[in-house]
Design a protein around this motif. Sequence first.
Motif, PDB file in Angstrom:
ATOM      1  N   ARG A   1      25.094 112.019  46.226  1.00  0.00           N
ATOM      2  CA  ARG A   1      25.978 112.208  45.494  1.00  0.00           C
ATOM      3  C   ARG A   1      27.416 111.925  46.066  1.00  0.00           C
ATOM      4  O   ARG A   1      28.480 111.454  45.405  1.00  0.00           O
ATOM      5  N   HIS A   2      27.628 112.085  47.366  1.00  0.00           N
ATOM      6  CA  HIS A   2      28.859 111.814  47.800  1.00  0.00           C
ATOM      7  C   HIS A   2      28.852 110.220  48.149  1.00  0.00           C
ATOM      8  O   HIS A   2      30.193 109.740  47.831  1.00  0.00           O
ATOM      9  N   GLU A   3      28.050 109.442  48.475  1.00  0.00           N
ATOM     10  CA  GLU A   3      27.888 108.163  48.460  1.00  0.00           C
ATOM     11  C   GLU A   3      28.366 107.484  47.318  1.00  0.00           C
ATOM     12  O   GLU A   3      29.087 106.528  47.270  1.00  0.00           O
TER      13      GLU A   3
ATOM     14  N   PRO B  76      31.715 118.181  50.665  1.00  0.00           N
ATOM     15  CA  PRO B  76      32.039 119.165  51.692  1.00  0.00           C
ATOM     16  C   PRO B  76      30.818 119.612  52.528  1.00  0.00           C
ATOM     17  O   PRO B  76      31.028 120.367  53.470  1.00  0.00           O
ATOM     18  N   CYS B  77      29.488 119.035  52.347  1.00  0.00           N
ATOM     19  CA  CYS B  77      28.413 119.254  53.480  1.00  0.00           C
ATOM     20  C   CYS B  77      28.471 118.216  54.498  1.00  0.00           C
ATOM     21  O   CYS B  77      27.864 118.472  55.731  1.00  0.00           O
ATOM     22  N   ALA B  78      29.304 117.292  54.578  1.00  0.00           N
ATOM     23  CA  ALA B  78      29.322 116.261  55.517  1.00  0.00           C
ATOM     24  C   ALA B  78      30.946 115.824  55.894  1.00  0.00           C
ATOM     25  O   ALA B  78      30.887 114.765  56.192  1.00  0.00           O
TER      26      ALA B  78
ATOM     27  N   THR C  29      25.398 113.792  57.918  1.00  0.00           N
ATOM     28  CA  THR C  29      25.068 113.011  57.027  1.00  0.00           C
ATOM     29  C   THR C  29      24.777 113.911  55.623  1.00  0.00           C
ATOM     30  O   THR C  29      24.388 115.154  55.786  1.00  0.00           O
ATOM     31  N   PRO C  30      25.576 113.246  54.645  1.00  0.00           N
ATOM     32  CA  PRO C  30      25.297 114.094  53.373  1.00  0.00           C
ATOM     33  C   PRO C  30      24.124 114.476  52.922  1.00  0.00           C
ATOM     34  O   PRO C  30      23.201 113.843  53.329  1.00  0.00           O
ATOM     35  N   GLY C  31      23.853 115.739  52.445  1.00  0.00           N
ATOM     36  CA  GLY C  31      22.570 116.413  51.855  1.00  0.00           C
ATOM     37  C   GLY C  31      22.076 115.584  50.819  1.00  0.00           C
ATOM     38  O   GLY C  31      20.701 115.678  50.491  1.00  0.00           O
ATOM     39  N   CYS C  32      22.756 114.621  50.068  1.00  0.00           N
ATOM     40  CA  CYS C  32      22.235 113.814  48.962  1.00  0.00           C
ATOM     41  C   CYS C  32      22.975 112.990  48.749  1.00  0.00           C
ATOM     42  O   CYS C  32      24.084 112.660  49.440  1.00  0.00           O
TER      43      CYS C  32
ATOM     44  N   ASP D 269      21.939 127.368  49.927  1.00  0.00           N
ATOM     45  CA  ASP D 269      21.940 127.731  51.451  1.00  0.00           C
ATOM     46  C   ASP D 269      21.959 126.529  52.328  1.00  0.00           C
ATOM     47  O   ASP D 269      22.063 126.650  53.516  1.00  0.00           O
ATOM     48  N   LEU D 270      22.575 125.281  51.835  1.00  0.00           N
ATOM     49  CA  LEU D 270      22.781 124.277  52.373  1.00  0.00           C
ATOM     50  C   LEU D 270      24.211 124.256  53.279  1.00  0.00           C
ATOM     51  O   LEU D 270      25.164 124.664  52.553  1.00  0.00           O
ATOM     52  N   PRO D 271      24.256 124.266  54.751  1.00  0.00           N
ATOM     53  CA  PRO D 271      25.458 124.594  55.125  1.00  0.00           C
ATOM     54  C   PRO D 271      26.361 123.571  54.828  1.00  0.00           C
ATOM     55  O   PRO D 271      26.199 122.438  54.498  1.00  0.00           O
TER      56      PRO D 271
ATOM     57  N   LEU E 294      32.437 118.359  42.389  1.00  0.00           N
ATOM     58  CA  LEU E 294      31.815 119.456  43.034  1.00  0.00           C
ATOM     59  C   LEU E 294      30.368 119.310  43.457  1.00  0.00           C
ATOM     60  O   LEU E 294      29.515 118.715  42.788  1.00  0.00           O
ATOM     61  N   ARG E 295      30.000 120.182  44.386  1.00  0.00           N
ATOM     62  CA  ARG E 295      28.551 120.240  44.808  1.00  0.00           C
ATOM     63  C   ARG E 295      27.572 121.012  43.715  1.00  0.00           C
ATOM     64  O   ARG E 295      28.037 121.936  42.939  1.00  0.00           O
ATOM     65  N   ASP E 296      26.308 120.582  43.755  1.00  0.00           N
ATOM     66  CA  ASP E 296      25.398 121.255  43.034  1.00  0.00           C
ATOM     67  C   ASP E 296      24.125 121.447  43.577  1.00  0.00           C
ATOM     68  O   ASP E 296      23.240 121.745  43.166  1.00  0.00           O
ATOM     69  N   CYS E 297      24.465 121.592  45.091  1.00  0.00           N
ATOM     70  CA  CYS E 297      22.959 121.525  45.867  1.00  0.00           C
ATOM     71  C   CYS E 297      22.627 123.036  46.051  1.00  0.00           C
ATOM     72  O   CYS E 297      23.278 123.870  45.752  1.00  0.00           O
TER      73      CYS E 297
ATOM     74  N   LYS F 109      30.213 111.145  43.578  1.00  0.00           N
ATOM     75  CA  LYS F 109      30.250 112.231  42.403  1.00  0.00           C
ATOM     76  C   LYS F 109      30.235 113.745  43.051  1.00  0.00           C
ATOM     77  O   LYS F 109      30.329 114.401  42.460  1.00  0.00           O
ATOM     78  N   CYS F 110      30.434 113.399  44.462  1.00  0.00           N
ATOM     79  CA  CYS F 110      30.762 114.668  45.140  1.00  0.00           C
ATOM     80  C   CYS F 110      31.795 114.572  46.122  1.00  0.00           C
ATOM     81  O   CYS F 110      31.532 113.408  46.697  1.00  0.00           O
ATOM     82  N   LEU F 111      32.624 115.456  46.385  1.00  0.00           N
ATOM     83  CA  LEU F 111      33.605 115.128  47.309  1.00  0.00           C
ATOM     84  C   LEU F 111      32.901 115.428  48.675  1.00  0.00           C
ATOM     85  O   LEU F 111      33.540 115.230  49.827  1.00  0.00           O
TER      86      LEU F 111
HETATM   87  S1  SF4 Z   1      26.602 115.493  48.602  1.00  0.00           S
HETATM   88 FE1  SF4 Z   1      26.457 117.147  49.942  1.00  0.00          FE
HETATM   89  S2  SF4 Z   1      27.745 118.956  49.036  1.00  0.00           S
HETATM   90 FE2  SF4 Z   1      27.729 117.330  47.458  1.00  0.00          FE
HETATM   91  S3  SF4 Z   1      25.782 117.882  46.368  1.00  0.00           S
HETATM   92 FE3  SF4 Z   1      25.172 116.456  47.682  1.00  0.00          FE
HETATM   93  S4  SF4 Z   1      24.336 117.967  49.423  1.00  0.00           S
HETATM   94 FE4  SF4 Z   1      25.667 119.097  48.130  1.00  0.00          FE
END
Ligand code: SF4
Length: 377
Positions: free
Chosen positions: A199-201, A208-210, A194-197, A177-179, A171-174, A204-206
């Motif tokens: 964690r996706h790579e 949803p931002c990217a 591009t993922p916002g952080c 207001d991140l789209p 799950l996201r934890d960012c 640890k995060c599915l």
């Molecule tokens: S990968 Fe994207 S959705 Fe997941 S925590 Fe990072 S910025 Fe948020």
Amino acid sequence: MSRRRQRPSFLPNAADAGARAAEMLARVKGEARDLPGVYEMRAADGEIIYVGKSKKLRTRLLSYFRAVYPADKGARILREAAEVQWEYVPSEFASLLEELKRIKRYRPRHNVAGKRDARHFAFIRVARGAAESFRVVRGAGNDEGGTFFGPFHGATQLEEALRELNDALGLRDCALDLPMHFADQHDLFAAPRTPGCIRHEIGKCLGPCAGGVRRDEYAARFALARAFLEGANDVPVAGLRRAMDEAAGQLEFERAATLRDKIGRLDSLRAQFARLRFAVESLSFVYTPSAVHGDDMSYVIRRGRVRAAMPLPRTADARRAFDAAVTAIFAPVERTDGTVPSHEIDELLLVTSWFTRFPKEMERATAFAPAPSTRSA
Ligand code: SF4
């Protein structure tokens, strides 16, 4: 034409403020007693600018007139106040409840509701949006109608446990207001996201931002996490276990191993949440604090919330009416999913803090025992 109200338009000049303070001081010295009570500071136009409570009202009120520095909260309130009113209540517990009730009703601008009781307890708030997420908070804030889990002891450990839960279920934890850009969200001319952080790579995060997950997949994973927090069943772990078995059946051993690790972390998290959770269920009883002033009052408390305040019955008839009222409060079946409506959070914090600070007060609590039925089977 309506005139726009300027907040401190009634602010007295220094001489007026001094004269009013002298009048208030004389009244407090002459009339106030050291009993439990609540007080209101009012401006010249009648606005209630502050509500306070004390188990020793006179001592508390006199302390305002000893504020040394102009920036002291007491000095600031006194500068704007034209009048002080107070009311005695039976006990310190009653003064806390009455203060909270009045703060909620009047929202005085010098009060910060709930802050004092929120120090030791925290909640998990469901933050709504395109991709829901969880946040650790100390109180309800302005989230009227929001969903909260808790209370939990210790915000820091709760944050660590929640991080584990987010990691385990992707799950996201960012920032809220991140789209978000789901995989099934087709934006014309959209460049690859591009993922916002990171964690996706790192899995640890599915993501949803990217475009890393479909909207319904993310929602299903979030529902697993909610079910886990509700503690009602084994859905999150069972769902992951099924996915692990499927992956193993399809010889996707790396994926199966990842899911196995998630299951292990969720199992240990469950124990951690159980340790952190304050036992709200145990806060269900009739509590009669010792009255310092006036009649003894009994508070019917169910799951940490005061459902009724009634004078302690002194006669057989009063006792029967009292028992009937208590039975009516405890009879309805209530949800046990661990969520707390936002409007009940401040009172829940007040009650949990009270019995944490004064555990001996539990000796004055009587468990609810329904009257034996007179009907034959
Ligand atoms: S990968 Fe994207 S959705 Fe997941 S925590 Fe990072 S910025 Fe948020």
